[in-house]
Design a protein around this motif. Structure first.
Motif: not given
Ligand SMILES: CC(=O)N[C@H]1[C@@H](OP(=O)(O)O)O[C@H](CO)[C@@H](O)[C@@H]1O
Length: 405
Positions: A147-149, A210-211
Motif C-alpha cells: 500500500e503506497n510504499k 518497497s523501493i
C-alpha cells in the motif's frame, strides 16, 4: 555502510557449470558475477564487505583474497550448512555492531549496476527496505503486495499472478533485524528464509518499504541465462581495450576487447561486442560474431565460427568448429569439425522438471576432451571430465567422467 553478500549456495539449476564453481563465480564478460556486484558496491562508496561463503569457497577466496585489488575490504564468514537466506545473514551478526545504524544485503549471483544500488541507498526508509522490479513472469521469485510504499505481504515462489512486483533480494536493514531472524520459523522446504523474517516484521507492525528500480538487475536462473547476461553486459560496456597483437589482414568491427599477450592471426574476422582475454592464440581465419566472450589462454584454430557464446579459460578449439549459443567451461579440448547443433524454444529437463530455454546450442562443464567431427545435439549438456572419441553424435546429457567410444 557495510554490505553482506550472500555467496554460499551452489546454484543447482546452473549445472553443469556449477559442478566445479559456485554460481557467483560464473563469468560474465570475463569477470565473475560477484566481481560485477562488488564493483557496483565500490562505486557507491561501500567498501566494507562481509562475504558469506560455503560451496566451493576456496575458489572465491583465492580469487578475491582480502578485496584490496577490487578496492574493498572483504571479511569471509562460512555458512557451513545452507539453511536459507535468513540463516546466511545471521552468520554475519557478530560483524555488525550497534554503531552500524543500517547495513545492506544482496545476492552475489545477481548482476547489478551501480545505479541499481544507488536507487536503494537514495530512497530507503523504515525498519527494512527492499528493492523491487516489475516483471511479467514472476515464477521462481518472491513478490510483494503493498500500500503506497509500505509492504503488506511477501509471497515466496507462489504460482499465479498475485503480484508483478518482484523482490530482488537487495535489502537495507537496521541491526534489529537479527532479533526477528532469531524468531523466524523454519519454512516448509526446511529453510530459514529472510522473506519470512520480513513478513514477521510486517506482522509485528514494523515498517517495511518497497523501493522500485528500473536499473539493471539480472538473475541467471539457469545456465543458459548466462548468455543473455553476457550479451547485456557486453552491449553496455565502454572503453574496451585492444592490448593484444593483431596480424595483418585481421578485420574488426564494433567494440572488441583483446587482452595482453593475445595474438589474432591473419584473416580473422571479429564483430563486436566481443571480449577476448589474455594469452589467447586465435586464427588464422577464425570468425567471431556478437556477443561472444573468450577467456584467458584459449586457442582457436582456422575456419572455426563462434557466435553469442561464452568460452571459459584454457580451452583448445580446433579448426572448422561451429559454436553458436553455447557455454563452454574451462579447460575443454574440442577436436576438428566440432559442431554444436542449435535450436529455439527447447524444453530441458532439470531434476525431473521441464524448463524452457530460448535459442541454445550446448553447455559444457570443465575438463572435457572431445575428438574430431563430434556433433552435440541442441540443448544437450556435457558435465565434467568426459571423453568423447571422434565421429560420435551426442544425443543425451553426459554425466561426470563419461566415456563415449
Ligand atoms: C527466501 C528468499 O530469500 N527468497 C528470495 C531469493 O530467492 P532465492 O531462491 O533464495 O534466490 O532471491 C530472489 C531474488 O533473486 C527473491 O525474489 C526471493 O524472494
Amino acid at each position: 555502510m557495510k554490505a553482506i553478500i550472500l555467496a554460499a549456495g551452489e546454484g543447482l539449476r546452473c549445472r553443469p557449470l556449477t559442478l566445479t564453481r559456485s554460481k557467483v563465480m560464473l563469468p560474465v564478460a570475463n569477470r565473475p558475477i560477484l566481481e560485477h556486484v562488488i564493483s557496483s558496491l565500490e562505486k557507491n562508496g561501500i567498501k566494507e564487505i562481509i562475504l558469506i561463503v560455503g560451496y566451493e569457497k576456496e575458489r572465491i577466496m583465492n580469487y578475491f583474497e582480502d578485496g584490496l585489488n577490487f578496492g574493498v575490504n572483504i571479511t569471509y564468514v562460512e555458512q557451513k550448512a545452507q539453511l536459507g537466506t535468513a540463516h546466511a545473514i545471521e552468520q554475519a551478526k557478530k560483524l555488525i555492531s550497534p554503531e552500524d545504524s543500517e547495513f545492506l544485503v544482496l545476492n552475489g549471483d545477481n548482476l547489478v549496476e551501480s545505479k541499481t544500488i544507488a536507487d536503494l541507498l537514495n530512497n530507503y526508509k523504515g525498519d527494512a527496505s527492499l528493492l523491487t522490479v516489475r516483471m511479467e513472469d514472476t515464477a521462481g521469485y518472491g513478490v510483494v503486495l503493498k500500500e503506497n510504499k509500505r509492504v503488506t505481504r511477501i509471497l515466496e515462489k507462489r504460482p499465479g499472478d498475485l503480484s508483478h512486483i518482484v523482490n530482488t533480494g537487495i535489502y537495507i536493514f537496521t541491526p534489529q533485524v537479527f532479533e526477528t531472524i532469531e524468531k523466524t520459523p523454519i519454512s516448509e522446504n526446511g529453510e530459514y528464509a529472510i522473506t519470512d523474517t520480513l513478513q514477521l516484521m510486517i506482522d509485528e507492525g514494523k515498517i517495511v518499504t518497497s523501493i522500485p528500480t528500473e536499473s539493471k538487475w539480472l538473475d541467471a536462473v539457469h545456465a543458459w541465462d548466462l548468455l543473455k547476461a553476457n550479451s547485456t553486459v557486453l552491449n553496455s560496456s565502454r572503453n574496451l581495450k585492444q592490448e593484444g597483437e593483431l596480424e595483418e589482414g585481421v578485420i574488426i568491427r564494433g567494440k572488441v576487447a583483446i587482452g595482453k599477450n593475445s595474438r589474432i592471426r591473419a584473416g580473422t574476422y571479429i564483430v563486436g561486442p566481443v571480449v577476448i582475454g589474455e594469452n589467447c592464440d586465435i586464427g588464422p581465419n577464425v570468425v567471431i560474431l556478437p556477443s561472444t566472450t573468450i577467456g584467458d589462454n584459449v586457442s582457436i584454430r582456422s575456419f572455426t565460427e563462434i557466435q553469442n557464446s561464452i568460452i571459459m579459460n584454457d580451452c583448445r578449439i580446433s579448426s572448422h568448429g561451429q559454436i553458436s549459443n553455447c557455454i563452454i567451461g574451462s579447460n575443454n579440448t574440442l577436436g576438428p569439425g566440432f559442431t554444436a547443433e542449435e535450436k529455439e524454444n527447447l524444453e530441458i529437463n532439470i531434476n525431473c522438471k521441464i524448463h524452457s530455454a530460448p535459442k541454445l546450442g550446448t553447455i559444457f562443464g570443465d575438463d572435457n576432451r572431445i575428438g574430431g567431427r563430434v556433433l552435440v545435439k541442441a540443448g544437450v549438456m556435457i558435465a565434467v571430465n568426459c571423453q568423447v572419441e571422434s565421429g560420435n553424435t551426442i544425443y543425451r546429457d553426459l554425466p561426470r567422467d563419461s566415456v563415449v567410444l
